[in-house]
Design an enzyme around this catalytic site. Structure first.
Site, mmCIF file in Angstrom:
data_model
loop_
_atom_site.group_PDB
_atom_site.id
_atom_site.type_symbol
_atom_site.label_atom_id
_atom_site.label_comp_id
_atom_site.label_asym_id
_atom_site.label_seq_id
_atom_site.Cartn_x
_atom_site.Cartn_y
_atom_site.Cartn_z
ATOM 1 N N GLU A 1 0.817 -1.220 0.000
ATOM 2 C CA GLU A 1 0.000 0.000 0.000
ATOM 3 C C GLU A 1 0.853 1.274 0.000
ATOM 4 O OE1 GLU A 1 -2.841 -0.307 3.181
ATOM 5 O OE2 GLU A 1 -3.765 -2.114 2.361
ATOM 6 N N ASN B 1 2.401 -4.818 -3.417
ATOM 7 C CA ASN B 1 0.987 -5.122 -3.178
ATOM 8 C C ASN B 1 0.221 -3.848 -2.881
ATOM 9 O OD1 ASN B 1 -1.024 -7.240 -2.821
ATOM 10 N ND2 ASN B 1 -1.027 -6.714 -0.637
ATOM 11 N N HIS C 1 -10.124 -6.106 -2.618
ATOM 12 C CA HIS C 1 -11.233 -5.979 -1.668
ATOM 13 C C HIS C 1 -12.345 -5.238 -2.408
ATOM 14 C CE1 HIS C 1 -8.870 -7.410 1.708
ATOM 15 N NE2 HIS C 1 -7.908 -6.544 1.408
ATOM 16 N N GLU D 1 -5.778 -10.580 -1.831
ATOM 17 C CA GLU D 1 -6.603 -10.446 -0.621
ATOM 18 C C GLU D 1 -8.091 -10.345 -0.984
ATOM 19 O OE1 GLU D 1 -5.247 -7.309 1.987
ATOM 20 O OE2 GLU D 1 -3.162 -7.544 1.333
ATOM 21 N N ASP E 1 -11.947 -10.444 -1.279
ATOM 22 C CA ASP E 1 -13.212 -10.663 -0.587
ATOM 23 C C ASP E 1 -14.222 -9.695 -1.172
ATOM 24 O OD1 ASP E 1 -12.454 -8.266 0.627
ATOM 25 O OD2 ASP E 1 -12.006 -9.184 2.555
#
Length: 612
Positions: free
Chosen positions: A418, A459, A494, A523, A525
């Site tokens: 990030e 990432n 996400h 990651e 979801d």
């Protein structure tokens, strides 16, 4: 006593006299009709005239003429035959009644049936046992079938699979639906069903694929599952058949029969839905379903390395990522004091079960102890050359220790995490304020030296947004030009049930593909919420259907670009443990493929239904 016997005899004699006197008239009426009935049964009765003559002779032999009245009375000889005659009459009456009844219920004569029947043979089929729905169209109606958009339907006798009628579906132009039937309230998730119908094209055009589609869901979202496809032509009937079990209770459920493409007209006949006990439903393993495309993994905690969740992880996933066990606060809470208890548990769990491991994460602006950013005097660092050197040394020592410890066991690392803002600018973290881009360059260089075989990823979140996507592209392009060993771009993914669009995901993958680096979904979801304020005590089923449709759409994109993507990791195992239960506010969320009971959700079945 003798008087009593005489009275009985007189009664019998009187009854028999009536019966025999009626015999001639009875047989004159019954015998021709019996013969006609037998002729309709394709038999003959040449014995009818002889039978009538035998009755006449027997009648004259057993009676005498009264000289006063001229009536026929029983002769003494005839009394010996009374009981036999009476019994014969009764048997004859019963037999005639049976023959007439059979004739009446057998329909018209063979000659009249032949005149009415079409030249081809007419066959009928009895529904199978446990049939809960059937449409044979023999009444000439559509029998609750409905025309889809742009289609017309009607009963027809042009051709039929069995009987004389079928349903004709006529379409106007491409892209319209065929004919559909409502199944809502007829099928239960607790049972299995066989859906069968017969189809045939009208005319002599080229063969066309016809398909059977089950639509299910709620008012807010509907999922289409193609359950059967068959190649049809205009010469023969083809069977469409599928085994189907509803995945959950729904508000909308229907079946549709239509061409897979184009606008072919067709006939439909003998549709049935039969119920049977569902076989034990085999839950396919994600790691096997997508083995030819990319690795599928889950982020886990140490608690999920044992118990029922561990069993689910072992069955479903081919790789694991520690959610927090390898972050700086967990592995080096104080200078030089490394703790690997939790991270070792996860690594040992993965290696003992033949699973790959993604390391997460070496450098991040969150979950990094404050001591990392204090100078030698214990004061917060300021951007000076001395503090920069100290910070980079601490970072290098930390990275080297972790990567070397798990060298050969961890296949990929999220090296830095990030680093870009939503607007495309670089995040002004303490790392960047003190060391500038050198903290990124140094992190990758040290990690590569510690394990040259590990894949090193940068990432970030929301990489489907144009600003962040383009900024990441430019940053990685510059790093690669400098020789920094960036092997991979990790897209956290996400998402929610509305965004991103499949097109936005595809655009991001295509953009990064130009860099020649690997791409990983790190990651994934999917929140059922599209804002930061809504909350449900229980997630509505309609949102789960919408989630299934969105997962299916995004996975279709991932499969299309499988040559660019090596790994897809879900941020969690099941809905019973998810970071979204507290972020952005405390609320019930259901972002993963397995529910709180660890059972597959509609989203799971949606992505495994068409694995590419």
């Amino acid at each position: 006593m003798r008087r009593a016997w005489a009275a009985v005899w007189r009664f019998v004699e009187l009854w028999s006299w009536v019966a025999v006197h009626s015999c001639k008239e009875l047989w004159q009426w019954a015998v021709p009709r019996c013969a006609a009935a037998l002729r309709r049964a394709r038999l003959r009765a040449p014995f009818a005239p002889a039978l009538r003559e035998a009755i006449r002779l027997r009648f004259e032999a057993t009676t005498r003429e009264d000289p006063l009245t001229g009536a026929r009375l029983w002769s003494p000889r005839g009394r010996t035959h009374i009981f036999a005659m009476a019994t014969g009459v009764l048997i004859t009456v019963v037999a005639a009644a049976v023959v007439l009844a059979v004739s009446a219920f057998s329909g018209p004569s063979g000659d009249s049936l032949a005149a009415r029947a079409p030249s081809s043979t007419v066959a009928t089929v009895s529904p199978p046992p446990n049939t809960i729905l059937t449409s044979d169209f023999e009444d000439g109606s559509a029998q609750d079938w409905v025309a889809g958009a742009g289609a017309k339907i009607k009963g027809t006798t042009a051709a039929a699979h069995t009987g004389r009628h079928s349903l004709q579906v006529t379409r106007r132009g491409n892209g319209q639906q065929g004919a559909w039937h409502n199944l809502q309230g007829k099928l239960s998730p607790d049972a299995g069903y066989t859906l069968t119908t017969w189809v045939r094209l009208t005319g002599n055009g080229p063969a066309t694929s016809l398909r059977m589609t089950v639509s299910w869901g709620w008012a807010s979202a509907v999922q289409d599952d193609v359950v059967a496809t068959v190649e049809a032509n205009g010469a023969t009937w083809a069977r469409l058949e599928a085994q189907y079990s509803p995945v959950t209770a729904v508000d909308l459920l229907s079946v549709r029969v239509e061409p897979a493409g184009g606008a072919a007209d067709f006939l439909l006949d003998d549709f049935t839905v039969t119920q049977h006990a569902p076989p034990p439903r085999s839950v396919p393993a994600l790691r096997e379903i997508f083995a030819g495309s990319f690795d599928v993994g889950a982020a886990i905690s140490t608690q999920q390395a044992t118990g029922p969740e561990a069993d689910l992880v072992k069955r479903q996933f081919g790789s694991v990522t520690p959610t927090a066990a390898m972050k700086w606060t967990a592995t080096e809470p104080r200078p030089g004091e490394f703790t690997f208890g939790d991270s070792d548990k996860i690594v040992n769990f993965a290696t003992s079960n033949g699973m790959k491991i993604r390391g997460h994460t070496l450098v991040w602006h969150n979950q990094t102890p404050d001591w990392v950013f204090t100078d030698d005097n214990g004061q917060p660092m300021t951007p000076t050359p001395q503090n920069k050197a100290l910070l980079l040394a601490r970072m290098s020592d930390h990275i080297r220790t972790l990567v070397e410890r798990y060298r050969g066991k961890i296949t990929a690392w999220d090296v830095v995490n990030e680093v870009i803002n939503d607007d495309g600018t670089l995040r002004q973290s303490r790392w960047y304020q003190i060391a500038g881009l050198d903290y990124i360059r140094t992190a990758f260089t040290v990690a590569h030296a510690a394990d040259p075989a590990a894949k090193l990823c940068i990432n970030d979140v929301n990489l489907t947004g144009p600003s962040r996507r383009d900024a990441m592209y430019d940053l990685v392009a510059d790093l690669l030009a400098e020789g920094v060993p960036v092997d991979c771009i990790g897209s956290q993914t996400h998402v929610n049930i509305s965004v991103p669009s499949p097109a936005a995901l595809a655009a991001s993958i295509e953009k990064f593909a130009k860099l020649g680096v690997d791409q990983q979904i790190t990651e994934m979801d999917m929140s059922v919420y599209t804002d930061n304020t809504s909350s449900y005590p229980t997630v509505p089923p309609g949102l789960l259907a919408q989630q299934a449709a969105q997962y299916k759409a995004l996975f279709a994109v991932l499969l299309r670009y499988r040559d660019q993507i090596s790994s897809v990791t879900f941020w969690g195992v099941a809905d019973n443990q998810t970071w979204l239960s507290t972020y952005p506010i405390p609320r019930v969320d259901a972002p993963l493929l397995f529910g709180t009971d660890l059972a597959p959700k509609p989203a799971f079945w949606a992505i495994v239904a068409n694995p590419g």
